[in-house]
Design a protein around this motif. Structure first.
Motif, PDB file in Angstrom:
ATOM      1  N   UNK A  82      17.659  43.307   9.529  1.00  0.00           N
ATOM      2  CA  UNK A  82      18.461  42.767  10.675  1.00  0.00           C
ATOM      3  C   UNK A  82      19.208  43.703  11.349  1.00  0.00           C
ATOM      4  N   UNK A  83      20.156  44.243  10.527  1.00  0.00           N
ATOM      5  CA  UNK A  83      21.051  45.523  11.114  1.00  0.00           C
ATOM      6  C   UNK A  83      20.295  46.854  11.669  1.00  0.00           C
ATOM      7  N   UNK A  84      19.222  46.883  11.035  1.00  0.00           N
ATOM      8  CA  UNK A  84      18.483  48.055  11.951  1.00  0.00           C
ATOM      9  C   UNK A  84      17.773  47.551  13.161  1.00  0.00           C
ATOM     10  N   UNK A  85      17.320  46.518  12.864  1.00  0.00           N
ATOM     11  CA  UNK A  85      16.629  45.892  14.165  1.00  0.00           C
ATOM     12  C   UNK A  85      17.817  45.771  15.265  1.00  0.00           C
ATOM     13  N   UNK A  86      18.967  45.433  15.106  1.00  0.00           N
ATOM     14  CA  UNK A  86      19.995  45.499  16.137  1.00  0.00           C
ATOM     15  C   UNK A  86      20.181  46.874  16.473  1.00  0.00           C
ATOM     16  N   UNK A  87      20.426  47.715  15.814  1.00  0.00           N
ATOM     17  CA  UNK A  87      20.299  49.404  16.133  1.00  0.00           C
ATOM     18  C   UNK A  87      19.360  49.771  17.247  1.00  0.00           C
ATOM     19  N   UNK A  88      18.134  49.386  16.755  1.00  0.00           N
ATOM     20  CA  UNK A  88      17.001  49.630  17.433  1.00  0.00           C
ATOM     21  C   UNK A  88      17.191  49.077  18.732  1.00  0.00           C
ATOM     22  N   UNK A  89      17.513  47.673  18.948  1.00  0.00           N
ATOM     23  CA  UNK A  89      17.323  47.010  20.151  1.00  0.00           C
ATOM     24  C   UNK A  89      18.246  47.639  21.188  1.00  0.00           C
ATOM     25  N   UNK A  90      19.708  48.236  20.606  1.00  0.00           N
ATOM     26  CA  UNK A  90      20.407  48.563  21.284  1.00  0.00           C
ATOM     27  C   UNK A  90      20.074  49.860  22.075  1.00  0.00           C
ATOM     28  N   UNK A  91      19.375  50.753  21.186  1.00  0.00           N
ATOM     29  CA  UNK A  91      18.838  52.122  21.818  1.00  0.00           C
ATOM     30  C   UNK A  91      17.813  51.700  23.011  1.00  0.00           C
ATOM     31  N   UNK A  92      16.983  50.801  22.567  1.00  0.00           N
ATOM     32  CA  UNK A  92      15.821  50.290  23.606  1.00  0.00           C
ATOM     33  C   UNK A  92      16.324  49.903  24.808  1.00  0.00           C
ATOM     34  N   UNK A 136      23.984  45.611  16.986  1.00  0.00           N
ATOM     35  CA  UNK A 136      23.589  46.243  18.403  1.00  0.00           C
ATOM     36  C   UNK A 136      25.021  46.559  19.019  1.00  0.00           C
ATOM     37  N   UNK A 137      25.896  45.686  19.040  1.00  0.00           N
ATOM     38  CA  UNK A 137      27.101  45.997  19.426  1.00  0.00           C
ATOM     39  C   UNK A 137      27.922  47.173  18.804  1.00  0.00           C
ATOM     40  N   UNK A 143      21.094  39.972  26.600  1.00  0.00           N
ATOM     41  CA  UNK A 143      19.590  40.524  26.481  1.00  0.00           C
ATOM     42  C   UNK A 143      19.082  40.136  25.234  1.00  0.00           C
ATOM     43  N   UNK A 144      19.976  40.444  24.230  1.00  0.00           N
ATOM     44  CA  UNK A 144      19.628  40.419  22.896  1.00  0.00           C
ATOM     45  C   UNK A 144      19.330  38.788  22.472  1.00  0.00           C
ATOM     46  N   UNK A 145      20.273  37.915  22.935  1.00  0.00           N
ATOM     47  CA  UNK A 145      20.062  36.311  22.956  1.00  0.00           C
ATOM     48  C   UNK A 145      18.858  35.896  23.404  1.00  0.00           C
ATOM     49  N   UNK A 146      19.003  36.168  24.684  1.00  0.00           N
ATOM     50  CA  UNK A 146      17.241  35.505  25.597  1.00  0.00           C
ATOM     51  C   UNK A 146      16.203  35.968  24.962  1.00  0.00           C
ATOM     52  N   UNK A 147      16.013  37.523  24.390  1.00  0.00           N
ATOM     53  CA  UNK A 147      14.769  37.920  23.917  1.00  0.00           C
ATOM     54  C   UNK A 147      14.897  37.217  22.357  1.00  0.00           C
ATOM     55  N   UNK A 150      22.936  36.771  14.579  1.00  0.00           N
ATOM     56  CA  UNK A 150      24.467  37.267  14.540  1.00  0.00           C
ATOM     57  C   UNK A 150      24.614  38.608  13.993  1.00  0.00           C
ATOM     58  N   UNK A 151      23.698  38.791  12.939  1.00  0.00           N
ATOM     59  CA  UNK A 151      23.626  40.039  12.198  1.00  0.00           C
ATOM     60  C   UNK A 151      23.318  41.245  13.180  1.00  0.00           C
TER      61      UNK A 151
END
Length: 149
Positions: free
Chosen positions: A79-89, A30-31, A9-13, A24-25
């Motif tokens: 980028x790290x905060x964005x990864x955490x945000x995308x995980x939650x969403x 996210x993971x 999902x993250x890669x495609x978006x 990658x970050x």
């Protein structure tokens, strides 16, 4: 949610909007939400246990961290905060019945036009009394970290 789905999902978006390094970050952060530390005592990371207000507050916090990092011209924490945000969403839609409620409402509308995408932030559904999410059952959840179980 299994890691492979978060990665896909993250890669495609995001692959067209971010460099490989940034992606990658973002993906690692996210993971990281699904680590044992992220699972125990943090239902807001995943919108579990009907923690919708706390999950929304967590996403807002991550957005603030993104803005602060970008203002400080430090992209990696952003980028790290964005990864955490995308995980939650991602987990909101995967762990709640929001999508099912949306489809049920569409079926009830006789004159509803065919739509190709779901309205992601429908206020009526976000406040729907039937909106629920999955639950964490400790210590049973910890067993999922043991291979072959």
């Amino acid at each position: 949610m299994q890691a492979i789905y978060h990665v896909q999902i993250t890669d495609q978006a995001l692959r067209k909007s971010f460099s490989q390094r940034a992606l990658a970050v973002i993906t690692a952060a996210n993971l990281g939400q699904d680590s044992l530390r992220g699972q125990i005592g943090h239902p807001e990371y995943h919108f579990d246990d009907n923690n919708f207000l706390q999950g929304t507050a967590y996403i807002r916090l991550q957005r603030q961290l993104i803005h602060q990092a970008l203002e400080a011209q430090t992209p990696e924490p952003a980028w790290q905060a964005f990864g955490r945000l995308t995980h939650g969403a991602q987990d909101f839609y995967a762990h709640s019945n929001y999508v099912r409620l949306w489809f049920e409402r569409q079926q009830q509308l006789v004159s509803a036009p065919q739509v190709e995408t779901i309205e992601p932030l429908d206020q009526e559904l976000l406040l729907h009394p039937g909106l629920v999410s999955g639950r964490i059952y400790l210590p049973w959840e910890i067993l999922s970290y043991i291979p072959l179980l």
